[in-house]
Design a protein around this motif. Sequence first.
Motif, mmCIF file in Angstrom:
data_model
loop_
_atom_site.group_PDB
_atom_site.id
_atom_site.type_symbol
_atom_site.label_atom_id
_atom_site.label_comp_id
_atom_site.label_asym_id
_atom_site.label_seq_id
_atom_site.Cartn_x
_atom_site.Cartn_y
_atom_site.Cartn_z
ATOM 1 N N ALA A 108 2.211 1.857 -3.401
ATOM 2 C CA ALA A 108 1.176 2.353 -4.320
ATOM 3 C C ALA A 108 0.822 3.808 -4.058
ATOM 4 O O ALA A 108 0.237 4.464 -4.925
ATOM 5 C CB ALA A 108 -0.074 1.491 -4.206
ATOM 6 N N ARG A 109 1.173 4.313 -2.907
ATOM 7 C CA ARG A 109 0.863 5.709 -2.559
ATOM 8 C C ARG A 109 2.071 6.630 -2.664
ATOM 9 O O ARG A 109 2.018 7.781 -2.229
ATOM 10 C CB ARG A 109 0.298 5.765 -1.137
ATOM 11 N N ASP A 152 -4.268 11.865 -8.408
ATOM 12 C CA ASP A 152 -4.275 11.666 -6.956
ATOM 13 C C ASP A 152 -5.715 11.786 -6.455
ATOM 14 O O ASP A 152 -6.112 12.796 -5.894
ATOM 15 C CB ASP A 152 -3.366 12.677 -6.266
ATOM 16 N N THR A 173 0.825 -1.204 0.000
ATOM 17 C CA THR A 173 0.000 0.000 0.000
ATOM 18 C C THR A 173 0.861 1.257 0.000
ATOM 19 O O THR A 173 0.599 2.211 -0.744
ATOM 20 C CB THR A 173 -0.945 0.002 1.216
ATOM 21 N N ARG A 180 -5.681 6.016 -6.800
ATOM 22 C CA ARG A 180 -5.081 5.169 -5.762
ATOM 23 C C ARG A 180 -5.503 3.709 -5.932
ATOM 24 O O ARG A 180 -4.700 2.799 -5.736
ATOM 25 C CB ARG A 180 -5.417 5.717 -4.385
ATOM 26 N N LEU A 196 -2.770 0.756 -6.472
ATOM 27 C CA LEU A 196 -2.731 -0.394 -5.573
ATOM 28 C C LEU A 196 -2.993 -1.669 -6.367
ATOM 29 O O LEU A 196 -2.340 -2.690 -6.147
ATOM 30 C CB LEU A 196 -3.732 -0.238 -4.426
ATOM 31 N N TYR A 253 2.143 10.032 -8.517
ATOM 32 C CA TYR A 253 1.079 11.009 -8.751
ATOM 33 C C TYR A 253 1.630 12.342 -9.246
ATOM 34 O O TYR A 253 1.000 13.019 -10.046
ATOM 35 C CB TYR A 253 0.267 11.196 -7.466
ATOM 36 N N SER A 282 -13.821 1.311 1.945
ATOM 37 C CA SER A 282 -13.772 2.598 1.240
ATOM 38 C C SER A 282 -15.112 2.939 0.596
ATOM 39 O O SER A 282 -15.547 4.093 0.632
ATOM 40 C CB SER A 282 -12.682 2.573 0.167
#
Length: 191
Positions: free
Chosen positions: A27-28, A40, A24, A45, A49, A33, A85
């Motif tokens: 991926a961030r 972003d 994670t 995201r 991910l 981005y 989410s």
Amino acid sequence: MIFGLFGKKNGNRRIVEKQYATLTKAARHPYLYESLGVPDNVMGRFEMLSAVLILYFRRTRASATSGQEIAQEIVDAFFEDVDHSIRELGVGDVGVPKRMKKFAGMFYGRLESYAAALDAGDRAALAEALRRNIHPAAGLETPSMEGLAFYLFAAEKAMGEAGEDVIRAGMLDVIEPGTEEDAAWAARDVR
């Protein structure tokens, strides 16, 4: 026998949490981005991910049973995160299964198209698949996804060099984008 399976799954919890947190975090990474054209936002995201998890799953597909079990638990954790989410975005209990089905379809579709490009060593095909998924509505102004494709090829190569002990321990790292190693690998003619 069944009780042994439950015990093993509980024993993997810390390993899964640690590995999922690493994936994670990768991926961030802000560079994805700020410099590689990934938006972003929630979908950007999700896309990143998904891409990082796809690389992880490709690495663990040939692993021993323990590595494959951890990978399956990471898939489960990913979809639990997606569910959470969706609920945070205000989707009610009735709408969650429909959205989950949609996200699962998106993820597995990406797995198929990215894997085909990675297996063929085709950076252009991977860049096109990334562009189509990350910027589906963009026209001529679509950012090039070539840099992201280079990075994903470099990250997969680095993951492939990790030993099975790293997989079992949940310590598989993902190279940072924009590093010298990433740039040097990207400069090579893959295909």
